[in-house]
Design a protein around this motif. Sequence first.
Motif, PDB file in Angstrom:
ATOM      1  N   ASP A  63       0.811  -1.228   0.000  1.00  0.00           N
ATOM      2  CA  ASP A  63       0.000   0.000   0.000  1.00  0.00           C
ATOM      3  C   ASP A  63       0.837   1.268   0.000  1.00  0.00           C
ATOM      4  OD1 ASP A  63       1.005  -0.370   2.515  1.00  0.00           O
ATOM      5  OD2 ASP A  63      -0.919  -0.291   3.565  1.00  0.00           O
ATOM      6  N   LYS A  64       2.155   1.150  -0.176  1.00  0.00           N
ATOM      7  CA  LYS A  64       2.972   2.363  -0.240  1.00  0.00           C
ATOM      8  C   LYS A  64       4.251   2.077  -1.013  1.00  0.00           C
ATOM      9  CE  LYS A  64       5.212   1.481   4.229  1.00  0.00           C
ATOM     10  NZ  LYS A  64       5.508   2.029   5.570  1.00  0.00           N
ATOM     11  N   LEU A  65       4.827   3.167  -1.532  1.00  0.00           N
ATOM     12  CA  LEU A  65       6.090   3.071  -2.258  1.00  0.00           C
ATOM     13  C   LEU A  65       7.257   3.434  -1.338  1.00  0.00           C
ATOM     14  CD1 LEU A  65       5.153   4.712  -5.692  1.00  0.00           C
ATOM     15  CD2 LEU A  65       5.413   2.274  -5.175  1.00  0.00           C
ATOM     16  N   PRO A  66       8.420   2.815  -1.524  1.00  0.00           N
ATOM     17  CA  PRO A  66       8.673   1.694  -2.445  1.00  0.00           C
ATOM     18  C   PRO A  66       8.057   0.394  -1.930  1.00  0.00           C
ATOM     19  CG  PRO A  66      10.626   2.112  -1.118  1.00  0.00           C
ATOM     20  CD  PRO A  66       9.647   3.195  -0.781  1.00  0.00           C
ATOM     21  N   ILE A  67       7.726  -0.483  -2.838  1.00  0.00           N
ATOM     22  CA  ILE A  67       7.107  -1.763  -2.487  1.00  0.00           C
ATOM     23  C   ILE A  67       8.202  -2.744  -2.073  1.00  0.00           C
ATOM     24  CG2 ILE A  67       5.740  -3.683  -3.399  1.00  0.00           C
ATOM     25  CD1 ILE A  67       4.506  -1.600  -5.356  1.00  0.00           C
ATOM     26  N   THR A  68       7.947  -3.481  -1.001  1.00  0.00           N
ATOM     27  CA  THR A  68       8.971  -4.380  -0.452  1.00  0.00           C
ATOM     28  C   THR A  68       8.410  -5.790  -0.237  1.00  0.00           C
ATOM     29  OG1 THR A  68       8.392  -3.770   1.824  1.00  0.00           O
ATOM     30  CG2 THR A  68      10.102  -2.459   0.736  1.00  0.00           C
ATOM     31  N   ASN A  69       9.325  -6.712   0.084  1.00  0.00           N
ATOM     32  CA  ASN A  69       8.982  -8.088   0.465  1.00  0.00           C
ATOM     33  C   ASN A  69       8.156  -8.798  -0.607  1.00  0.00           C
ATOM     34  OD1 ASN A  69       9.191 -10.232   2.302  1.00  0.00           O
ATOM     35  ND2 ASN A  69       7.206  -9.774   3.217  1.00  0.00           N
ATOM     36  N   VAL A  70       8.612  -8.688  -1.854  1.00  0.00           N
ATOM     37  CA  VAL A  70       7.924  -9.289  -2.996  1.00  0.00           C
ATOM     38  C   VAL A  70       8.728 -10.504  -3.462  1.00  0.00           C
ATOM     39  CG1 VAL A  70       7.213  -8.953  -5.396  1.00  0.00           C
ATOM     40  CG2 VAL A  70       6.866  -7.135  -3.703  1.00  0.00           C
ATOM     41  N   HIS A  71       8.043 -11.620  -3.691  1.00  0.00           N
ATOM     42  CA  HIS A  71       8.720 -12.843  -4.127  1.00  0.00           C
ATOM     43  C   HIS A  71       8.296 -13.276  -5.529  1.00  0.00           C
ATOM     44  CE1 HIS A  71       8.933 -12.820   0.292  1.00  0.00           C
ATOM     45  NE2 HIS A  71      10.141 -13.292   0.083  1.00  0.00           N
ATOM     46  N   GLY A  72       7.308 -12.596  -6.089  1.00  0.00           N
ATOM     47  CA  GLY A  72       6.887 -12.872  -7.449  1.00  0.00           C
ATOM     48  C   GLY A  72       6.199 -11.660  -8.050  1.00  0.00           C
ATOM     49  N   ILE A  73       6.512 -11.374  -9.330  1.00  0.00           N
ATOM     50  CA  ILE A  73       5.868 -10.266 -10.047  1.00  0.00           C
ATOM     51  C   ILE A  73       5.249 -10.822 -11.321  1.00  0.00           C
ATOM     52  CG2 ILE A  73       6.170  -8.018 -11.143  1.00  0.00           C
ATOM     53  CD1 ILE A  73       8.666  -7.605  -9.478  1.00  0.00           C
ATOM     54  N   LYS A  74       3.957 -10.530 -11.520  1.00  0.00           N
ATOM     55  CA  LYS A  74       3.269 -10.913 -12.741  1.00  0.00           C
ATOM     56  C   LYS A  74       3.001  -9.673 -13.586  1.00  0.00           C
ATOM     57  CE  LYS A  74       0.881 -15.028 -10.961  1.00  0.00           C
ATOM     58  NZ  LYS A  74      -0.443 -15.661 -10.752  1.00  0.00           N
ATOM     59  N   PHE A  75       3.244  -9.794 -14.890  1.00  0.00           N
ATOM     60  CA  PHE A  75       2.979  -8.719 -15.836  1.00  0.00           C
ATOM     61  C   PHE A  75       1.748  -9.081 -16.666  1.00  0.00           C
ATOM     62  CE2 PHE A  75       7.232  -7.860 -14.634  1.00  0.00           C
ATOM     63  CZ  PHE A  75       7.545  -6.556 -14.989  1.00  0.00           C
ATOM     64  N   TYR A  76       0.833  -8.126 -16.782  1.00  0.00           N
ATOM     65  CA  TYR A  76      -0.349  -8.266 -17.631  1.00  0.00           C
ATOM     66  C   TYR A  76      -0.440  -7.047 -18.528  1.00  0.00           C
ATOM     67  CZ  TYR A  76      -2.139 -11.878 -14.414  1.00  0.00           C
ATOM     68  OH  TYR A  76      -2.298 -13.017 -13.654  1.00  0.00           O
ATOM     69  N   GLU A  77      -1.119  -7.196 -19.650  1.00  0.00           N
ATOM     70  CA  GLU A  77      -1.485  -6.037 -20.455  1.00  0.00           C
ATOM     71  C   GLU A  77      -2.997  -5.911 -20.443  1.00  0.00           C
ATOM     72  OE1 GLU A  77       0.047  -6.588 -24.388  1.00  0.00           O
ATOM     73  OE2 GLU A  77      -1.401  -8.136 -24.928  1.00  0.00           O
ATOM     74  N   SER A  78      -3.460  -4.681 -20.403  1.00  0.00           N
ATOM     75  CA  SER A  78      -4.891  -4.423 -20.240  1.00  0.00           C
ATOM     76  C   SER A  78      -5.409  -3.571 -21.388  1.00  0.00           C
ATOM     77  CB  SER A  78      -5.140  -3.703 -18.911  1.00  0.00           C
ATOM     78  OG  SER A  78      -6.494  -3.359 -18.770  1.00  0.00           O
ATOM     79  N   SER A  79      -6.597  -3.949 -21.891  1.00  0.00           N
ATOM     80  CA  SER A  79      -7.249  -3.191 -22.948  1.00  0.00           C
ATOM     81  C   SER A  79      -8.727  -3.541 -22.960  1.00  0.00           C
ATOM     82  CB  SER A  79      -6.626  -3.504 -24.306  1.00  0.00           C
ATOM     83  OG  SER A  79      -7.285  -2.809 -25.339  1.00  0.00           O
ATOM     84  N   ASN A  80      -9.581  -2.514 -22.952  1.00  0.00           N
ATOM     85  CA  ASN A  80     -11.037  -2.713 -23.021  1.00  0.00           C
ATOM     86  C   ASN A  80     -11.529  -3.679 -21.937  1.00  0.00           C
ATOM     87  OD1 ASN A  80     -11.146  -1.049 -25.328  1.00  0.00           O
ATOM     88  ND2 ASN A  80     -10.695  -2.819 -26.652  1.00  0.00           N
ATOM     89  N   ASP A  81     -11.072  -3.438 -20.713  1.00  0.00           N
ATOM     90  CA  ASP A  81     -11.511  -4.212 -19.537  1.00  0.00           C
ATOM     91  C   ASP A  81     -11.106  -5.678 -19.589  1.00  0.00           C
ATOM     92  OD1 ASP A  81     -12.724  -1.958 -18.411  1.00  0.00           O
ATOM     93  OD2 ASP A  81     -14.559  -2.302 -19.567  1.00  0.00           O
ATOM     94  N   THR A  82     -10.133  -6.020 -20.428  1.00  0.00           N
ATOM     95  CA  THR A  82      -9.631  -7.387 -20.458  1.00  0.00           C
ATOM     96  C   THR A  82      -8.144  -7.383 -20.095  1.00  0.00           C
ATOM     97  OG1 THR A  82      -9.072  -7.280 -22.810  1.00  0.00           O
ATOM     98  CG2 THR A  82     -11.286  -8.069 -22.226  1.00  0.00           C
ATOM     99  N   GLU A  83      -7.730  -8.448 -19.447  1.00  0.00           N
ATOM    100  CA  GLU A  83      -6.331  -8.569 -19.050  1.00  0.00           C
ATOM    101  C   GLU A  83      -5.725  -9.815 -19.685  1.00  0.00           C
ATOM    102  OE1 GLU A  83      -5.928  -8.505 -14.846  1.00  0.00           O
ATOM    103  OE2 GLU A  83      -6.756  -6.479 -14.610  1.00  0.00           O
ATOM    104  N   ASN A  84      -4.548  -9.644 -20.221  1.00  0.00           N
ATOM    105  CA  ASN A  84      -3.834 -10.750 -20.858  1.00  0.00           C
ATOM    106  C   ASN A  84      -2.513 -10.962 -20.126  1.00  0.00           C
ATOM    107  OD1 ASN A  84      -3.055 -12.712 -22.808  1.00  0.00           O
ATOM    108  ND2 ASN A  84      -1.836 -11.149 -23.848  1.00  0.00           N
ATOM    109  N   PHE A  85      -2.319 -12.151 -19.575  1.00  0.00           N
ATOM    110  CA  PHE A  85      -1.082 -12.454 -18.850  1.00  0.00           C
ATOM    111  C   PHE A  85       0.101 -12.455 -19.805  1.00  0.00           C
ATOM    112  CE2 PHE A  85       1.981 -15.784 -17.578  1.00  0.00           C
ATOM    113  CZ  PHE A  85       2.475 -15.185 -16.417  1.00  0.00           C
ATOM    114  N   LEU A  86       1.197 -11.838 -19.381  1.00  0.00           N
ATOM    115  CA  LEU A  86       2.395 -11.747 -20.210  1.00  0.00           C
ATOM    116  C   LEU A  86       3.526 -12.635 -19.696  1.00  0.00           C
ATOM    117  CD1 LEU A  86       2.430  -7.871 -20.741  1.00  0.00           C
ATOM    118  CD2 LEU A  86       1.734  -9.611 -22.403  1.00  0.00           C
TER     119      LEU A  86
END
Length: 331
Positions: free
Chosen positions: A109-132
């Motif tokens: 809930d604040k920057l910088p973000i910490t204690n992360v063990h996995g990051i997922k990337f998605y692309e979004s368009s017209n209310d749809t999300e596509n996993f990258l």
Amino acid sequence: MDRKSLINQLQLAYCPLCNYDFSILKHDPIIQELLQTSSLYVLVQRPELSFENIVPNEDEKFIDFEIHQKNNHEVLKCRLPFFQENIATDQEKEVLLYFGSNDPSHKFDKLPITNVHGIKFYESSNDTENFLVWFSPEKFILNWVKGYFQADIEGDFRKLLKYQVLYVGKATDQEIWERLTGHETLQEILSVEYPLVYGSLPTHEIALLLFNFHDNLSIRTFDYESSIDDMVDSLKGNDRPDQKTIFLDAEKALVKAMLPKHNKILFKGYPKSKDGLEKHKYDAFSYTFMDPITLTYDQGEIEGGLYYLGGDTIIVTDNKNMELLKHIKST
């Protein structure tokens, strides 16, 4: 004199996976397909790695972060552009990031973000999300090393890729994810091994290194007494052992070299074996690791990926002698 040798180059079939991640990903058909060529695995332990001090730059379309490892002073400072091959390619779409932590109560809930063990990337368009794509710290480092994407990294990444070897095994008669489901030795390791770092859970420290062959390079020389049939068989590859035989032999070589404490059979008579390479009568054969990882054990360590043919090499000569040849690093 007719002589023959075999150079076996082992590579990671997938990035190192902690037991927790493997328990989830092993059901993914894409992961299963990637691991189909893997029949050798090493159970290891290392302190957890994490993404820290994450700051996305939405205007410039990149993300700044650090990679830390508990009880390790080495820190990688990284910058990853969003739009490039193998991540996001459509600049008309928004890139979304989802963060995961081994601590289920941790808040982003604040920057910088910490204690992360996995990051997922998605692309979004017209209310749809596509996993990258998704990254664990180890997957990010090793995929960058292999040139799958471009990033700026400051620091010695090899210092974060050291693994304490606990067990070496093979899965030549069934798929490796099936072999490791309910694996008795894996469950024993999770039960009896203490965390390397106070407060960590074994399921996050115990990891799986899954290997296939980058190449099996066969070299054979002939003299004037060699038969034409032998020459033809060599050119056609008919005199080479199958992959199963090499995997079975590789398991024995690694066990004898490192003597992992959870292996009950240590193959003291190796290179003699009924199902390995002995019967193929090589003058020499060897095993080396192509990835820049370090396998540590009580008697020493094996470093991989030190140069274009691999790193430290386990070599067997005349079906009698086995030794570890350390690669001399250039200064």
